[in-house]
Write an enzyme that holds these catalytic residues in place. Structure first.
Site, PDB file in Angstrom:
ATOM      1  N   ARG A 147       0.997  -1.136   0.148  1.00 59.15           N
ATOM      2  CA  ARG A 147       0.098  -0.222   0.065  1.00 59.15           C
ATOM      3  C   ARG A 147       0.653   1.158   0.109  1.00 59.15           C
ATOM      4  NH1 ARG A 147      -2.807   2.089   5.021  1.00 59.15           N
ATOM      5  NH2 ARG A 147      -4.435   3.997   4.457  1.00 59.15           N
TER       6      ARG A 147
ATOM      7  N   HIS B 145       0.823   4.392  -2.779  1.00 61.84           N
ATOM      8  CA  HIS B 145       0.105   5.577  -2.441  1.00 61.84           C
ATOM      9  C   HIS B 145       1.830   6.393  -3.582  1.00 61.84           C
ATOM     10  CE1 HIS B 145      -2.100   5.474   0.909  1.00 61.84           C
ATOM     11  NE2 HIS B 145      -2.304   4.146   0.565  1.00 61.84           N
TER      12      HIS B 145
ATOM     13  N   ASN C 157      -2.002   8.497   4.310  1.00 64.74           N
ATOM     14  CA  ASN C 157      -1.146   7.750   4.879  1.00 64.74           C
ATOM     15  C   ASN C 157      -0.290   7.326   6.789  1.00 64.74           C
ATOM     16  OD1 ASN C 157      -0.316   7.188   2.397  1.00 64.74           O
ATOM     17  ND2 ASN C 157       0.425   9.620   2.363  1.00 64.74           N
TER      18      ASN C 157
ATOM     19  N   HIS D  19      -6.555  -5.495  -1.619  1.00 67.05           N
ATOM     20  CA  HIS D  19      -7.204  -5.695  -0.157  1.00 67.05           C
ATOM     21  C   HIS D  19      -7.768  -7.251  -0.044  1.00 67.05           C
ATOM     22  CE1 HIS D  19      -9.322  -1.257  -0.908  1.00 67.05           C
ATOM     23  NE2 HIS D  19      -7.733  -0.915  -0.959  1.00 67.05           N
TER      24      HIS D  19
END
Length: 300
Positions: free
Chosen positions: A62, A66, A94, A192
């Site tokens: 992740r 990001h 974040n 996910h």
């Protein structure tokens, strides 16, 4: 176990997103002459942490995602705030990232052998790949040669990063801005399958979806009941698995959950609101899952 088709498409989509960069000339073997052991060094550092804490794989993946969604894959998500400037790392999306110590360990090891050569952006790209592969997920070749960014702005992260509250129109727009299709959106949402989420990321779906104390009609009501036993109103500390029973494994079970209206987020449910993305979600179900879904949808 993830289907071969899904794994291949996931790798291609990741490679595209993670190839986004503020520099040109990315290539496999970029450090062949200047730091030939870069991948082995990063792999060892990643293994040292992920072997002890497999749950780090999801936040590391992740983190890289990001980073790439804001200014390209330039490592700017790793920068700390300075006086007068709040960095991407401090943006709400974040603040739940974990695993920065893995990047630091890999960087430290590299500096001992190849001082000043390998960018943090490239380290992050390699760590994300290695973390996923270490939990029996796919692997892929990583093109290297990124340059570290010097600018990191909190507001840019807030504006550009997809959120768990986004509807399909918003998701399509944010992914499209990076040249990604709605199919890429569905494939990358498959990430996910790993990790957990805090209750506040979906709590409104359980208790106050439209501001009238109601639940989200697009979420399975039985599942809402289960989630309420774990997440109380305004809960900001509890976490639950995004893909229950499979949160530490890279597989396609996430799509089964979404197809049964059991995806945690509004953004998960949004995949069923468009005919193209819904069709792709359903195409990832194995035969048993498809039969179960037909039984659930049957009007007795």
């Amino acid at each position: 176990m993830a289907t071969l088709k899904f794994v291949l498409i996931f790798i291609l989509s990741l490679a595209f997103v993670f190839g986004l960069s503020n520099s040109q000339g990315l290539q496999v073997g970029f450090y062949k002459k200047t730091c030939p052991n870069v991948e082995a060094i990063v792999k060892k550092a990643t293994t040292d942490f992920v072997s002890r804490a497999p749950t780090l794989a999801a936040p590391l993946l992740r983190m890289h995602f990001h980073d790439c969604f804001v200014r390209g894959c330039d490592g700017s998500v790793l920068l700390n705030s300075t006086k007068g400037n709040q960095a991407e790392k401090d943006a709400i999306p974040n603040q739940s990232l974990r695993g920065f110590q893995v990047i630091d360990a890999a960087k430290s090891a590299l500096e001992k052998q190849c001082p000043g050569i390998v960018s943090c952006a490239d380290i992050l790209a390699l760590v994300a790949r290695d973390a996923v592969s270490l939990i029996n997920g796919p692997t892929w070749q990583v093109e290297l040669g990124r340059r570290d960014g010097r600018v990191s702005i909190l507001l840019e992260a807030i504006r550009n990063l997809p959120t768990p509250f986004d509807n399909f129109t918003t998701l399509k727009s944010s992914f499209g801005a990076l040249g990604l299709s709605v199919k890429d959106l569905v494939v990358l949402s498959g990430g996910h399958t790993l990790g957990v989420s805090h209750c506040f990321s979906f709590g409104s779906r359980l208790y106050n979806f439209t501001g009238k104390g109601d639940t989200d009609p697009n979420m399975d009501q039985n599942y809402i009941g289960q989630l309420k036993t774990k997440c109380k109103p305004n809960d900001v500390t509890t976490t639950v698995e995004m893909d229950p029973g499979s949160a530490k494994s890279f597989d396609t079970d996430y799509y089964t959950m979404v197809s049964k209206r059991r995806g945690l987020f509004v953004s998960d449910a949004a995949l069923l609101t468009d005919s193209q993305t819904k069709a792709y979600v359903l195409s990832q179900l194995n035969p048993v899952d498809q039969l179960s879904l037909r039984i659930l949808e049957y009007r007795w």
